[in-house]
Design a protein around this motif. Sequence first.
Motif, PDB file in Angstrom:
ATOM      1  N   ILE A  87      -4.916  -1.043  -9.096  1.00 21.70           N
ATOM      2  CA  ILE A  87      -4.157  -1.413  -7.952  1.00 21.70           C
ATOM      3  C   ILE A  87      -2.694  -1.182  -8.073  1.00 21.70           C
ATOM      4  CG2 ILE A  87      -3.725  -2.734  -6.015  1.00 21.70           C
ATOM      5  CD1 ILE A  87      -6.602  -3.876  -5.800  1.00 21.70           C
ATOM      6  N   ASP A  88      -2.036  -0.582  -7.379  1.00 20.78           N
ATOM      7  CA  ASP A  88      -0.342  -0.320  -7.639  1.00 20.78           C
ATOM      8  C   ASP A  88      -0.006  -1.028  -6.342  1.00 20.78           C
ATOM      9  OD1 ASP A  88      -0.687   1.068 -10.027  1.00 20.78           O
ATOM     10  OD2 ASP A  88      -0.937   3.041  -9.068  1.00 20.78           O
ATOM     11  N   PHE A  89       1.147  -1.845  -6.612  1.00 24.79           N
ATOM     12  CA  PHE A  89       1.830  -2.608  -5.312  1.00 24.79           C
ATOM     13  C   PHE A  89       2.874  -1.664  -5.444  1.00 24.79           C
ATOM     14  CE2 PHE A  89      -1.035  -5.564  -7.246  1.00 24.79           C
ATOM     15  CZ  PHE A  89      -1.551  -6.113  -6.055  1.00 24.79           C
ATOM     16  N   ASP A  90       3.566  -1.511  -4.053  1.00 24.96           N
ATOM     17  CA  ASP A  90       4.828  -0.872  -3.764  1.00 24.96           C
ATOM     18  C   ASP A  90       6.064  -1.790  -4.180  1.00 24.96           C
ATOM     19  OD1 ASP A  90       3.638   1.432  -2.954  1.00 24.96           O
ATOM     20  OD2 ASP A  90       3.346   0.890  -0.876  1.00 24.96           O
ATOM     21  N   PRO A  91       6.909  -1.605  -4.845  1.00 23.85           N
ATOM     22  CA  PRO A  91       7.937  -2.453  -5.249  1.00 23.85           C
ATOM     23  C   PRO A  91       8.883  -2.628  -3.843  1.00 23.85           C
ATOM     24  CG  PRO A  91       8.015  -0.503  -6.677  1.00 23.85           C
ATOM     25  CD  PRO A  91       6.980  -0.265  -5.724  1.00 23.85           C
TER      26      PRO A  91
END
Length: 150
Positions: A87-91
């Motif tokens: 899972i990647d989180f939007d900075p």
Amino acid sequence: MPLAPLAPCPCGRLASAVAGAPAGRGRVRAGAPLAFADCCGRYLDPLRGGPAPDAESLMRSRYTAFVLEDGPYLLATWAPAQRPASIDFDPGTRWLGLEVRAHRSTGAGRAEVEFVARQRDAGGRAHRLHETSRFVHAEGRWFYVDGDLR
């Protein structure tokens, strides 16, 4: 991003939405936000609590995990057949609130939760995520399967 145990839970669940006052924290005024430790915090902390007892609680705890950028919890609560590798989180994303619109059983060990989550991106633009999520109960716990965006 840590959250103080007595801080209001990001999911916004109110004391009146849960039967009885949380043990050990004194009286909770009806309609007051539940503390993180008494709400989603107990599900996100593997040393403290067990799995979420129902699909709505799991959905709320997953929202809180997005707020806290807790990827391991999100992956662990995703149904294995649909679970992404990561899972990647939007900075710079800031989650602003959650509204649960409906929670219903759709059969034995299956449920849906309709919700609206609000967020602001790094550029300051506001967004609404309106989804009906599907959940399955397996191996003694609830898992997120997938959802339909509106």
